[in-house]
Each structure stands twice: as structure tokens, then as C-alpha cells.
Motif scaffolding. Sequence first.
Motif, mmCIF file in Angstrom:
data_model
loop_
_atom_site.group_PDB
_atom_site.id
_atom_site.type_symbol
_atom_site.label_atom_id
_atom_site.label_comp_id
_atom_site.label_asym_id
_atom_site.label_seq_id
_atom_site.Cartn_x
_atom_site.Cartn_y
_atom_site.Cartn_z
ATOM 1 N N VAL A 1 0.840 -1.203 0.000
ATOM 2 C CA VAL A 1 0.000 0.000 0.000
ATOM 3 C C VAL A 1 0.874 1.253 0.000
ATOM 4 N N ALA A 2 1.892 1.280 0.867
ATOM 5 C CA ALA A 2 2.789 2.440 0.926
ATOM 6 C C ALA A 2 3.513 2.643 -0.402
ATOM 7 N N ALA B 1 -7.695 9.837 -7.961
ATOM 8 C CA ALA B 1 -7.244 8.464 -8.187
ATOM 9 C C ALA B 1 -8.298 7.444 -7.783
ATOM 10 N N GLY B 2 -9.145 7.803 -6.820
ATOM 11 C CA GLY B 2 -10.181 6.872 -6.365
ATOM 12 C C GLY B 2 -9.576 5.684 -5.638
ATOM 13 N N PRO B 3 -10.315 4.578 -5.559
ATOM 14 C CA PRO B 3 -9.760 3.395 -4.895
ATOM 15 C C PRO B 3 -8.490 2.918 -5.606
ATOM 16 N N ILE B 4 -7.562 2.410 -4.834
ATOM 17 C CA ILE B 4 -6.334 1.848 -5.411
ATOM 18 C C ILE B 4 -6.622 0.391 -5.746
ATOM 19 N N THR B 5 -6.478 0.041 -7.007
ATOM 20 C CA THR B 5 -6.837 -1.298 -7.472
ATOM 21 C C THR B 5 -5.756 -2.320 -7.136
ATOM 22 N N GLU C 1 -9.542 -7.348 -5.229
ATOM 23 C CA GLU C 1 -9.310 -6.465 -4.083
ATOM 24 C C GLU C 1 -8.910 -5.062 -4.518
ATOM 25 N N ASP C 2 -9.397 -4.094 -3.789
ATOM 26 C CA ASP C 2 -8.895 -2.731 -3.883
ATOM 27 C C ASP C 2 -9.039 -2.101 -2.502
ATOM 28 N N VAL C 3 -8.393 -0.972 -2.318
ATOM 29 C CA VAL C 3 -8.458 -0.298 -1.018
ATOM 30 C C VAL C 3 -8.846 1.160 -1.225
ATOM 31 N N LEU D 1 -5.901 8.053 5.078
ATOM 32 C CA LEU D 1 -6.239 6.801 5.731
ATOM 33 C C LEU D 1 -6.588 5.769 4.674
ATOM 34 N N VAL D 2 -6.016 4.592 4.813
ATOM 35 C CA VAL D 2 -6.365 3.450 3.964
ATOM 36 C C VAL D 2 -7.140 2.489 4.855
ATOM 37 N N ARG D 3 -8.406 2.270 4.504
ATOM 38 C CA ARG D 3 -9.288 1.480 5.364
ATOM 39 C C ARG D 3 -9.425 0.045 4.881
#
Length: 197
Positions: free
Chosen positions: A10-11, A112-116, A134-136, A165-167
Motif C-alpha cells: 500500500v505504501a 485516483a479513487g480506490p487503489i486497485t 481487491e482494492d483499497v 487513511l487506507v481502510r
Amino acid sequence: MAQHQAIAAVAAAIRGLIRERYPRDAFNTLTVEMYQAKEIEKGLTGDGFAILPWRVTINTQRRGRGPRVDIFGRRFRPSLPIDLSFLIIPVASSAEKQLRMLGWVMRALEDAGPITAAQLNDYLTEDNIFTVEEDVDLVCDPLALADQLNMWDRIRKHPLFVNYLVRMVLIDSNQALDDNGEVLERGFGVGMAEEAI
């Protein structure tokens, strides 16, 4: 669901998205790197974005999850839901450039919206950390006043930052749950009379 490398993935994805998308014509060359708090406390030089992963917490809204079942029907211990907090710190030679950079990065991350999963798997050497579906969500999450003041005490040399924040990043367990096998036959004993004594 994600493997244990999910936090690093994620980072790396956040860093990669900023690095690839910043407008070169407006900002020339910027560095985009992840830092530890001790490096930021010393002060950063040059123009760019510092990304500080600073908090990892358990997501309590979905803590009571059931066992994870894979595509073959095998059951595993429940996935661990976590939330990740990152500070995005613009570092620039002038206040105006710093504010321009901050405005750009906030708009770009919102767009960018959700990260795929494809993006999450793209920036580390492993390419199967997240499954295809999955996406975040990456959302701007203003800090509470106490947290904001605490951060200013820690990183006085770079007081301008924004928190993201990444949930609900789900980290899977590879520990299988023991099954007792399939039930093939049941015996109820209905209608059987007990022997009299």
C-alpha cells in the motif's frame, strides 16, 4: 485477500501514484520517498513529497469476521482488518511552491479513487500480494486536534502536511482450520426401545 506484505505494498503504491502523476511542467523534478519519523525530525532538503507511515490500527468495525474460505472450500482463520495512516508532507524551497504541491497532491489522490489490486501489486517485486478483486480506499482523514499538535511537536521542521487513511486492508492467515471431515451418514436411533430391567 492480501498477504503479509500488504502494508508495504500500500505504501509503495501511494508513493508510485504520486511519483508517476505529478506535473513535471509545473514542478520540474520532485523526489517522492517514504521516510521514518526520525529522518523527518532532522529535516528534509530539496523539493518533493515525504510519505510518513505513522499509524497502523485494527479496524474495529469489522473485527468479528468469519473464517476465510478459499476457492477450493478450505477454511482458514479470519483475515485481520487493518487501517493505515500516512502523512503526505510537501517539502519545497518556498512557501508558495509548497502550497501548490499540497493542492496538487490532494486533488490527485482524490481523483485516483480506490487503489486497485493491479496498482497495489505493481510497485513491489512480488506481484500476487492482493487478489484481482481487491482494492483499497484512500481517503483524506483530518487529524484530531490532539494528534495534529502531537505531530507538530514531532516534526517541527515540516509543519504542513495532510493525513490519508487506507481502510480495511485484509491480511490473510495461512493457518487452516481443522475440519472433522464430511458427514456421510447419520444415525438418530429414533423408535428404538430401551430394554427393561
